[in-house]
Design a protein around this motif. Structure first.
Motif, PDB file in Angstrom:
ATOM      1  N   PHE A 196      -4.596  18.235   0.275  1.00  0.00           N
ATOM      2  CA  PHE A 196      -5.801  18.584   1.040  1.00  0.00           C
ATOM      3  C   PHE A 196      -5.935  20.107   1.096  1.00  0.00           C
ATOM      4  CE2 PHE A 196      -3.923  14.686   2.879  1.00  0.00           C
ATOM      5  CZ  PHE A 196      -4.918  13.786   2.519  1.00  0.00           C
ATOM      6  N   PRO A 197      -6.328  20.718   0.004  1.00  0.00           N
ATOM      7  CA  PRO A 197      -6.318  22.185  -0.056  1.00  0.00           C
ATOM      8  C   PRO A 197      -7.281  22.872   0.912  1.00  0.00           C
ATOM      9  CG  PRO A 197      -7.425  21.267  -1.972  1.00  0.00           C
ATOM     10  CD  PRO A 197      -6.826  20.121  -1.222  1.00  0.00           C
ATOM     11  N   ASN A 198      -8.241  22.162   1.420  1.00  0.00           N
ATOM     12  CA  ASN A 198      -9.229  22.782   2.302  1.00  0.00           C
ATOM     13  C   ASN A 198      -8.973  22.540   3.778  1.00  0.00           C
ATOM     14  OD1 ASN A 198     -10.675  23.799   0.082  1.00  0.00           O
ATOM     15  ND2 ASN A 198     -11.655  21.820  -0.188  1.00  0.00           N
ATOM     16  N   ILE A 199      -7.810  21.967   4.101  1.00  0.00           N
ATOM     17  CA  ILE A 199      -7.476  21.794   5.517  1.00  0.00           C
ATOM     18  C   ILE A 199      -6.165  22.497   5.796  1.00  0.00           C
ATOM     19  CG2 ILE A 199      -8.614  19.552   5.698  1.00  0.00           C
ATOM     20  CD1 ILE A 199      -5.671  18.424   6.029  1.00  0.00           C
TER      21      ILE A 199
ATOM     22  N   SER B  74      -8.053  12.855  -3.064  1.00  0.00           N
ATOM     23  CA  SER B  74      -8.314  14.236  -3.473  1.00  0.00           C
ATOM     24  C   SER B  74      -7.836  14.372  -4.917  1.00  0.00           C
ATOM     25  CB  SER B  74      -7.579  15.227  -2.561  1.00  0.00           C
ATOM     26  OG  SER B  74      -6.187  15.212  -2.816  1.00  0.00           O
ATOM     27  N   ASN B  75      -7.914  15.562  -5.473  1.00  0.00           N
ATOM     28  CA  ASN B  75      -7.497  15.757  -6.863  1.00  0.00           C
ATOM     29  C   ASN B  75      -6.010  15.494  -7.086  1.00  0.00           C
ATOM     30  OD1 ASN B  75     -10.056  16.383  -7.747  1.00  0.00           O
ATOM     31  ND2 ASN B  75      -9.802  18.569  -7.411  1.00  0.00           N
ATOM     32  N   HIS B  76      -5.215  15.537  -6.034  1.00  0.00           N
ATOM     33  CA  HIS B  76      -3.779  15.329  -6.156  1.00  0.00           C
ATOM     34  C   HIS B  76      -3.265  14.118  -5.394  1.00  0.00           C
ATOM     35  CE1 HIS B  76      -3.982  19.562  -7.392  1.00  0.00           C
ATOM     36  NE2 HIS B  76      -2.897  19.271  -8.084  1.00  0.00           N
ATOM     37  N   LEU B  77      -4.151  13.334  -4.812  1.00  0.00           N
ATOM     38  CA  LEU B  77      -3.686  12.244  -3.969  1.00  0.00           C
ATOM     39  C   LEU B  77      -4.479  10.968  -4.213  1.00  0.00           C
ATOM     40  CD1 LEU B  77      -1.618  11.653  -1.699  1.00  0.00           C
ATOM     41  CD2 LEU B  77      -3.435  12.151  -0.075  1.00  0.00           C
ATOM     42  N   TYR B  78      -3.727   9.888  -4.464  1.00  0.00           N
ATOM     43  CA  TYR B  78      -4.313   8.574  -4.689  1.00  0.00           C
ATOM     44  C   TYR B  78      -3.648   7.565  -3.772  1.00  0.00           C
ATOM     45  CZ  TYR B  78      -6.551  10.388  -8.857  1.00  0.00           C
ATOM     46  OH  TYR B  78      -7.332  11.112  -9.716  1.00  0.00           O
ATOM     47  N   TYR B  79      -4.474   6.719  -3.160  1.00  0.00           N
ATOM     48  CA  TYR B  79      -3.980   5.647  -2.294  1.00  0.00           C
ATOM     49  C   TYR B  79      -4.118   4.347  -3.078  1.00  0.00           C
ATOM     50  CZ  TYR B  79      -3.311   2.731   1.832  1.00  0.00           C
ATOM     51  OH  TYR B  79      -2.839   1.819   2.736  1.00  0.00           O
TER      52      TYR B  79
ATOM     53  N   ASN C 154       0.839  -1.198   0.000  1.00  0.00           N
ATOM     54  CA  ASN C 154       0.000   0.000   0.000  1.00  0.00           C
ATOM     55  C   ASN C 154       0.873   1.247   0.000  1.00  0.00           C
ATOM     56  OD1 ASN C 154      -2.468  -1.583   0.466  1.00  0.00           O
ATOM     57  ND2 ASN C 154      -1.543  -1.948   2.454  1.00  0.00           N
ATOM     58  N   PHE C 155       0.495   2.239  -0.807  1.00  0.00           N
ATOM     59  CA  PHE C 155       1.281   3.469  -0.864  1.00  0.00           C
ATOM     60  C   PHE C 155       0.440   4.600  -1.470  1.00  0.00           C
ATOM     61  CE2 PHE C 155       1.734   1.311  -4.852  1.00  0.00           C
ATOM     62  CZ  PHE C 155       1.849   2.290  -5.827  1.00  0.00           C
ATOM     63  N   TYR C 156       0.901   5.816  -1.223  1.00  0.00           N
ATOM     64  CA  TYR C 156       0.315   6.990  -1.868  1.00  0.00           C
ATOM     65  C   TYR C 156       1.122   7.262  -3.120  1.00  0.00           C
ATOM     66  CZ  TYR C 156      -2.317   7.851   2.390  1.00  0.00           C
ATOM     67  OH  TYR C 156      -3.174   7.737   3.456  1.00  0.00           O
ATOM     68  N   LEU C 157       0.444   7.594  -4.195  1.00  0.00           N
ATOM     69  CA  LEU C 157       1.117   7.829  -5.466  1.00  0.00           C
ATOM     70  C   LEU C 157       2.099   8.984  -5.325  1.00  0.00           C
ATOM     71  CD1 LEU C 157       1.063   6.767  -8.397  1.00  0.00           C
ATOM     72  CD2 LEU C 157      -0.514   8.623  -8.923  1.00  0.00           C
ATOM     73  N   PRO C 158       3.409   8.741  -5.523  1.00  0.00           N
ATOM     74  CA  PRO C 158       4.406   9.808  -5.401  1.00  0.00           C
ATOM     75  C   PRO C 158       4.193  10.885  -6.468  1.00  0.00           C
ATOM     76  CG  PRO C 158       5.440   7.638  -5.411  1.00  0.00           C
ATOM     77  CD  PRO C 158       4.012   7.447  -5.810  1.00  0.00           C
ATOM     78  N   SER C 159       4.684  12.083  -6.176  1.00  0.00           N
ATOM     79  CA  SER C 159       4.430  13.220  -7.063  1.00  0.00           C
ATOM     80  C   SER C 159       4.976  12.993  -8.466  1.00  0.00           C
ATOM     81  CB  SER C 159       4.998  14.510  -6.471  1.00  0.00           C
ATOM     82  OG  SER C 159       6.381  14.407  -6.297  1.00  0.00           O
ATOM     83  N   GLU C 160       6.162  12.408  -8.595  1.00  0.00           N
ATOM     84  CA  GLU C 160       6.739  12.196  -9.917  1.00  0.00           C
ATOM     85  C   GLU C 160       5.856  11.289 -10.780  1.00  0.00           C
ATOM     86  OE1 GLU C 160      10.820  10.606 -12.055  1.00  0.00           O
ATOM     87  OE2 GLU C 160      10.855  11.106  -9.926  1.00  0.00           O
ATOM     88  N   LEU C 161       5.316  10.249 -10.184  1.00  0.00           N
ATOM     89  CA  LEU C 161       4.426   9.366 -10.936  1.00  0.00           C
ATOM     90  C   LEU C 161       3.094  10.054 -11.213  1.00  0.00           C
ATOM     91  CD1 LEU C 161       5.112   5.918  -9.230  1.00  0.00           C
ATOM     92  CD2 LEU C 161       6.014   6.803 -11.385  1.00  0.00           C
ATOM     93  N   PHE C 162       2.593  10.811 -10.242  1.00  0.00           N
ATOM     94  CA  PHE C 162       1.338  11.542 -10.424  1.00  0.00           C
ATOM     95  C   PHE C 162       1.452  12.489 -11.620  1.00  0.00           C
ATOM     96  CE2 PHE C 162      -1.188  15.372  -9.764  1.00  0.00           C
ATOM     97  CZ  PHE C 162      -2.459  14.852  -9.557  1.00  0.00           C
ATOM     98  N   TYR C 163       2.530  13.251 -11.670  1.00  0.00           N
ATOM     99  CA  TYR C 163       2.691  14.240 -12.738  1.00  0.00           C
ATOM    100  C   TYR C 163       3.169  13.642 -14.055  1.00  0.00           C
ATOM    101  CZ  TYR C 163       1.726  17.829  -9.320  1.00  0.00           C
ATOM    102  OH  TYR C 163       1.113  18.607  -8.373  1.00  0.00           O
TER     103      TYR C 163
END
Length: 143
Positions: free
Chosen positions: A85-88, A50-55, A12-21
């Motif tokens: 999490f732009p709203n927190i 969120s729009n920038h985060l995937y688990y 299990n992991f959060y998609l790193p920024s390099e892979l996201f972009y």
């Protein structure tokens, strides 16, 4: 006939920024296609946080798990919480709950602490760190 079963492991992991972009359109299909190029897996579940985060949870056999762990460790940079999490903001009621807590405290803060002073400044510039976050980081996270 005796059928042998291969033990399966979940990573299990959060998609790193390099892979996201690196994905032109971020969705379950594109993430699956990206990972299929690198590893043979049995099953994958992708949860949009969120729009920038995937688990991501990925099921692999033991041999592929070791290969995948080595591959994913090449991508250390994580998306900052002000984008994920732009709203927190730290200190708000949701900061210490659910995915926000797991991502921010369990994943992002350890990554942040490992950066040098110069790397932190470059990171904040790269991701347009809001002033409130700069102040909080300088006062609370040994910046």
């Amino acid at each position: 006939m005796l059928k042998l079963f291969t033990k399966k492991y979940w990573y299990n992991f959060y998609l790193p920024s390099e892979l996201f972009y690196s994905i032109s359109e971020v969705n379950s299909r594109s993430i699956t296609m990206l990972l299929e190029k690198k590893i043979n897996f049995k099953k994958i579940t992708i949860q949009k946080i969120s729009n920038h985060l995937y688990y991501i949870s990925i099921c692999l056999n033991e041999e592929d798990l070791l290969i995948f762990e080595e591959y994913i460790l090449n991508f250390k940079e994580l998306i900052p919480p002000w984008l994920a999490f732009p709203n927190i903001f730290e200190g708000t009621p949701r900061w210490n709950q659910g995915h926000q807590e797991d991502y921010c405290i369990g994943n992002w803060l350890p990554y942040w602490r490992d950066l040098s002073f110069l790397e932190k400044n470059q990171y904040m510039e790269k991701y347009s760190c809001p002033t409130e976050w700069k102040i909080w980081l300088s006062e609370n996270i040994n910046f």
